[in-house]
Design an enzyme around this catalytic site. Sequence first.
Site, PDB file in Angstrom:
ATOM      1  N   LEU A  89       8.542   4.985   3.072  1.00 24.29           N
ATOM      2  CA  LEU A  89       8.709   4.379   1.750  1.00 24.29           C
ATOM      3  C   LEU A  89      10.173   4.111   1.441  1.00 24.29           C
ATOM      4  O   LEU A  89      10.529   3.098   0.818  1.00 24.29           O
ATOM      5  CB  LEU A  89       8.124   5.319   0.685  1.00 24.29           C
ATOM      6  CG  LEU A  89       8.619   5.081  -0.746  1.00 24.29           C
ATOM      7  CD1 LEU A  89       8.011   3.814  -1.306  1.00 24.29           C
ATOM      8  CD2 LEU A  89       8.369   6.276  -1.619  1.00 24.29           C
ATOM      9  N   HIS A 121       1.005   5.862   8.996  1.00 19.84           N
ATOM     10  CA  HIS A 121       1.729   5.320  10.156  1.00 19.84           C
ATOM     11  C   HIS A 121       0.935   5.384  11.462  1.00 19.84           C
ATOM     12  O   HIS A 121       1.530   5.382  12.538  1.00 19.84           O
ATOM     13  CB  HIS A 121       3.098   5.989  10.310  1.00 19.84           C
ATOM     14  CG  HIS A 121       4.022   5.699   9.162  1.00 19.84           C
ATOM     15  ND1 HIS A 121       4.581   4.458   8.965  1.00 19.84           N
ATOM     16  CD2 HIS A 121       4.431   6.474   8.132  1.00 19.84           C
ATOM     17  CE1 HIS A 121       5.313   4.488   7.855  1.00 19.84           C
ATOM     18  NE2 HIS A 121       5.230   5.694   7.335  1.00 19.84           N
ATOM     19  N   ARG A 123       1.152  -0.749  -1.995  1.00 25.34           N
ATOM     20  CA  ARG A 123       1.216  -0.151  -0.655  1.00 25.34           C
ATOM     21  C   ARG A 123       0.567   1.220  -0.659  1.00 25.34           C
ATOM     22  O   ARG A 123      -0.232   1.562   0.233  1.00 25.34           O
ATOM     23  CB  ARG A 123       2.669  -0.053  -0.208  1.00 25.34           C
ATOM     24  CG  ARG A 123       2.911   0.586   1.159  1.00 25.34           C
ATOM     25  CD  ARG A 123       4.411   0.594   1.459  1.00 25.34           C
ATOM     26  NE  ARG A 123       4.752   1.147   2.762  1.00 25.34           N
ATOM     27  CZ  ARG A 123       5.075   2.404   3.002  1.00 25.34           C
ATOM     28  NH1 ARG A 123       5.085   3.294   2.009  1.00 25.34           N
ATOM     29  NH2 ARG A 123       5.402   2.810   4.218  1.00 25.34           N
TER      30      ARG A 123
END
Length: 315
Positions: free
Chosen positions: A94, A204, A118
């Site tokens: 972030l 991720h 997001r």
Amino acid sequence: MRQDLAFLFPGQGSQRVGMLAQAAEEFPEVAAVFEESSEALGFDLSALILNGDPEQLNLTEFTQPALLASSVALWRSWVARGGVTPSAMAGHSLGEFSALCCAGALSLGDAVTLVRERGRFMQTAVPVGVGSMAAILGLDDEVVSQTCAQVSADNEGVVEAVNFNAPGQVVIAGNCAAVDTAIAALKDAGAKRAMPLPVSAPFHTSLMVPAGEQLAEVLADITIEAPQIPVVHNVHAQTEGEPERIRELLVRQISAPVRWTACISKLQSMGAVQFAECGAGNVLGGLLRRIDRGAACAYFEKPEDLKAAVLALGA
């Protein structure tokens, strides 16, 4: 500009209710950033950050704009006090969005709304309870990566090395069962510690690809400018000046590993010797010491620390 100075921007995990409370009292820039962010988001972000419900702040869609606004508020406080311009920046996950905002590539309003989306996309990509993450200490990166690949190949589900935070400190993530299997295998391989992390999604990993596709749709309507200060990106640990390339990297970043050790190495290759963590907490300073014990890091969350850094690092 100070050529040997680089700024670092923290990611998820650094948040807590009351962060920046002292800075908000002393620096008018903090209140201004919180107000501008609240207008863009449609709710009182300042109240959430300073006096809110911890459970709400820890929800990803609120955590991300709160941390970004906090970093930008401290950056603007630094600039307003005459703080010297760093030669480069990087942000952890972030924090990369925070860095791009402070570097002039994203407007504050666009940045906070973008990271809220997001966060929402990341949370909904994998249902709660399906994915998990764990920190692995004491093994080489390659051993962790190969072990995760073997577990995935054995049809245990998806598990991947996702945060290369420092030598001997790697975070893995994926489907819960696969992460548990990988933890056991990594302990057998000699890991000193393997600690499950209190998160609600496997960030991720390739499981986040759908979130990246949704983010790409939102990013298509966001104006991105060339950064005024170089920003090292998590995906490949390089700088980029082309807005369309930055847009592409921000989409890829959501499902790609955070190569933080490589990002620090890149900053050092660009001349950085002194670092400053521009945001809540000191997580990145701790990782920096693991990467290079000789690297110095200043912290900005408290007003006295920021003002001391202005005097020490130059105006």
